[in-house]
Design an enzyme around this catalytic site. Structure first.
Site, short mmCIF file in Angstrom:
data_model
loop_
_atom_site.label_atom_id
_atom_site.label_comp_id
_atom_site.label_asym_id
_atom_site.label_seq_id
_atom_site.Cartn_x
_atom_site.Cartn_y
_atom_site.Cartn_z
N HIS A 287 -0.21 0.86 -9.70
CA HIS A 287 -0.27 1.38 -8.54
C HIS A 287 0.60 0.60 -7.64
O HIS A 287 0.65 1.08 -6.46
CB HIS A 287 -1.56 1.80 -8.21
C1 UD1 Z 1 -4.66 -0.19 -1.50
C2 UD1 Z 1 -4.33 -1.49 -0.77
C3 UD1 Z 1 -4.16 -2.18 -2.31
C4 UD1 Z 1 -5.36 -2.07 -3.46
C5 UD1 Z 1 -5.46 -0.61 -3.61
C6 UD1 Z 1 -6.32 -0.22 -4.63
C7 UD1 Z 1 -3.18 -1.94 1.31
C8 UD1 Z 1 -1.83 -2.40 1.70
N1 UD1 Z 1 -3.29 -1.63 -0.21
O1 UD1 Z 1 -3.49 0.58 -1.93
O2 UD1 Z 1 -4.16 -3.74 -2.12
O3 UD1 Z 1 -4.86 -2.53 -4.73
O4 UD1 Z 1 -5.57 0.16 -2.23
O5 UD1 Z 1 -6.82 1.25 -4.78
O6 UD1 Z 1 -4.24 -1.88 1.79
N2 UD1 Z 1 -4.27 8.18 -1.54
C9 UD1 Z 1 -4.99 9.32 -1.94
N3 UD1 Z 1 -6.40 9.21 -1.65
C10 UD1 Z 1 -6.97 8.17 -1.52
C11 UD1 Z 1 -6.21 6.98 -1.00
C12 UD1 Z 1 -4.90 7.01 -1.36
O7 UD1 Z 1 -4.37 10.31 -2.31
O8 UD1 Z 1 -8.29 8.39 -1.58
C13 UD1 Z 1 -2.84 8.10 -1.43
C14 UD1 Z 1 -2.33 8.64 -0.45
O9 UD1 Z 1 -1.00 9.42 -0.75
C15 UD1 Z 1 -1.68 7.37 0.25
C16 UD1 Z 1 -1.47 6.34 -1.34
O10 UD1 Z 1 -2.45 7.05 -1.89
O11 UD1 Z 1 -0.48 7.58 0.99
C17 UD1 Z 1 -1.62 4.83 -0.64
O12 UD1 Z 1 -2.84 4.57 -0.38
P1 UD1 Z 1 -3.28 3.37 0.77
O13 UD1 Z 1 -4.74 3.47 1.07
O14 UD1 Z 1 -2.33 3.29 1.76
O15 UD1 Z 1 -2.85 2.00 -0.34
P2 UD1 Z 1 -3.09 1.84 -1.69
O16 UD1 Z 1 -1.80 2.15 -2.54
O17 UD1 Z 1 -4.29 2.77 -2.41
#
Ligand code: UD1
Length: 371
Positions: free
Chosen positions: A205
């Site tokens: 991811h």
């Molecule tokens: C975050 C953490 C990462 C961790 C990961 C575990 C940061 C910088 N990164 O990354 O260190 O390894 O979580 O999962 O904080 N999204 C959904 N549903 C959700 C959450 C996210 O659809 O419940 C999608 C959205 O499109 C969003 C993307 O995932 O834009 C990224 O989510 P975000 O929370 O910004 O960071 P992660 O990539 O999950």
């Protein structure tokens, strides 16, 4: 004494659960949990709280997804009045996600003690948002709870006073030890028609692996090739799924699933032949379980998992991954690697440290002023 934990993303919840249990058991601390809402999907959040047997947080800041700056700023703005009203003695933050940094900043500026659970990890890769988050959070923290001696050494090298560093052990392993009996009883592999040690579990991811379509497609094709030698199970993070354009595996043995619950995932990983990942937590879990792991990254903030023997870093190239996968069985460690303080008791050690802080609030303020 009032302790307030701020969590936001899936790996945070795994670190919170043992701390919450130990604080409740101590009966001497009021523990309030604030969820920032960084992760909000049922599979990424609610299901985890259920699986980890911790009460759902009463306060949810519902910040959701956006750019790093917006997400961090939203946590800060919404946490500010919560801390002002609740006046905790300590704010605990976990790991390295945006919510961690945001909460540490707000608390530190309010003069509230910050405790960082999983402090001191360094990849020395400043292109990773997590490296920025963890380094700045450590700088803001009064109590640095480290999982290993090398994490403590990283902090000392950066000039952090020794008195702030507490070698409590690996909190992720607390959750693992707690859930493992249940996970073993679940027989997730059998229920998916898989033979123990004959399948691979994949999670990817990180932006560096999934954001660039060419890199991500190559990785998917490589996983497809890997599945010709045995089933490949890929529980897919929502951000990865969002990058999954026009790809559907040709081989039915390459299975792309929704994110799994913690216990089911642990059950699957515990009997896997190989794990291919870019997750920090899985590098540690496979080390404890003795399962060979390939980490698709140029560096790791958890080098102890490589020196322990189970983990190997691989570049995101087809040949590197397939060659490393072929020799990965040599990395299996029956009974798992036993590392110092990776024993299921880290949360107890954290609570011991917290209980030493039970000084009246004005005295704590005085101490800070003198320091
Ligand atoms: C975050 C953490 C990462 C961790 C990961 C575990 C940061 C910088 N990164 O990354 O260190 O390894 O979580 O999962 O904080 N999204 C959904 N549903 C959700 C959450 C996210 O659809 O419940 C999608 C959205 O499109 C969003 C993307 O995932 O834009 C990224 O989510 P975000 O929370 O910004 O960071 P992660 O990539 O999950």
């Amino acid at each position: 004494m009032r302790v307030l934990s701020v969590v936001g993303a899936r790996p945070n919840f795994l670190k919170l659960a043992p701390v919450d249990r130990a604080l409740v058991q101590s009966q001497e601390v009021e523990h309030i949990v604030v969820h920032t809402g960084q992760h909000y999907d049922r599979e990424m959040s609610d299901d985890l709280f259920h699986d980890l047997q911790i009460p759902p947080p009463v306060i949810n800041l519902a910040v959701g997804s956006s750019s790093h700056a917006h997400q961090t700023a939203a946590v800060m703005q919404r946490l500010d009045p919560v801390l002002a009203e609740l006046e905790p003695d300590v704010v605990l933050v976990y790991g390295d996600v945006n919510s961690t940094l945001a909460a540490a900043l707000v608390a530190a500026k309010m003069g509230i003690r910050v405790g960082h659970v999983e402090a001191g990890l360094r990849s020395r890769d400043w292109t990773m948002p997590e490296e920025i988050n963890r380094t700045v959070t450590d700088r803001l923290s009064d109590l640095l709870f480290v999982p290993s001696r090398e994490a403590a050494a990283n902090l000392l090298a950066e000039g952090v006073p020794e008195s702030r560093i507490h070698f409590v052990g690996n909190i992720m392993i607390d959750s693992l030890v707690h859930a493992l009996p249940l996970a073993r009883e679940l027989h997730a592999a059998a229920s998916m028609g898989l033979t123990p040690r004959r399948y691979t579990v994949v999670t990817l991811h990180r932006p560096s692996n999934v954001d660039d379509p060419a890199t991500f497609t190559k990785l998917l094709e490589t996983m497809g090739e890997l599945s010709q030698g045995g089933p490949v199970i890929f529980p897919m993070h929502p951000r990865t799924k969002a990058c999954l354009i026009r790809y559907s595996p040709a081989n039915p043995d390459f299975r792309i699933l929704d994110p799994l619950g913690y216990v089911e995932m642990l059950s699957l990983v515990a009997t896997a032949g190989l794990v291919v990942t870019d997750s920090g937590g899985l590098q540690e879990e496979t080390t404890f379980l003795g399962v060979p792991c390939l980490t698709v990254r140029h560096n790791t903030e958890r080098p102890i998992t490589c020196t322990a023997g189970t983990n190997e870093l691989v570049t995101p190239s087809r040949n590197a991954i397939l060659q490393a996968a072929n020799r990965a069985h040599r990395r299996r460690m029956e009974g798992g690697a036993r590392l110092e303080h990776w024993d299921g008791a880290a949360a107890g050690r954290i609570v011991e440290v917290l209980l030493t802080l039970r000084t009246p609030r004005h005295q704590a303020a005085l101490e800070t002023a003198i320091a």
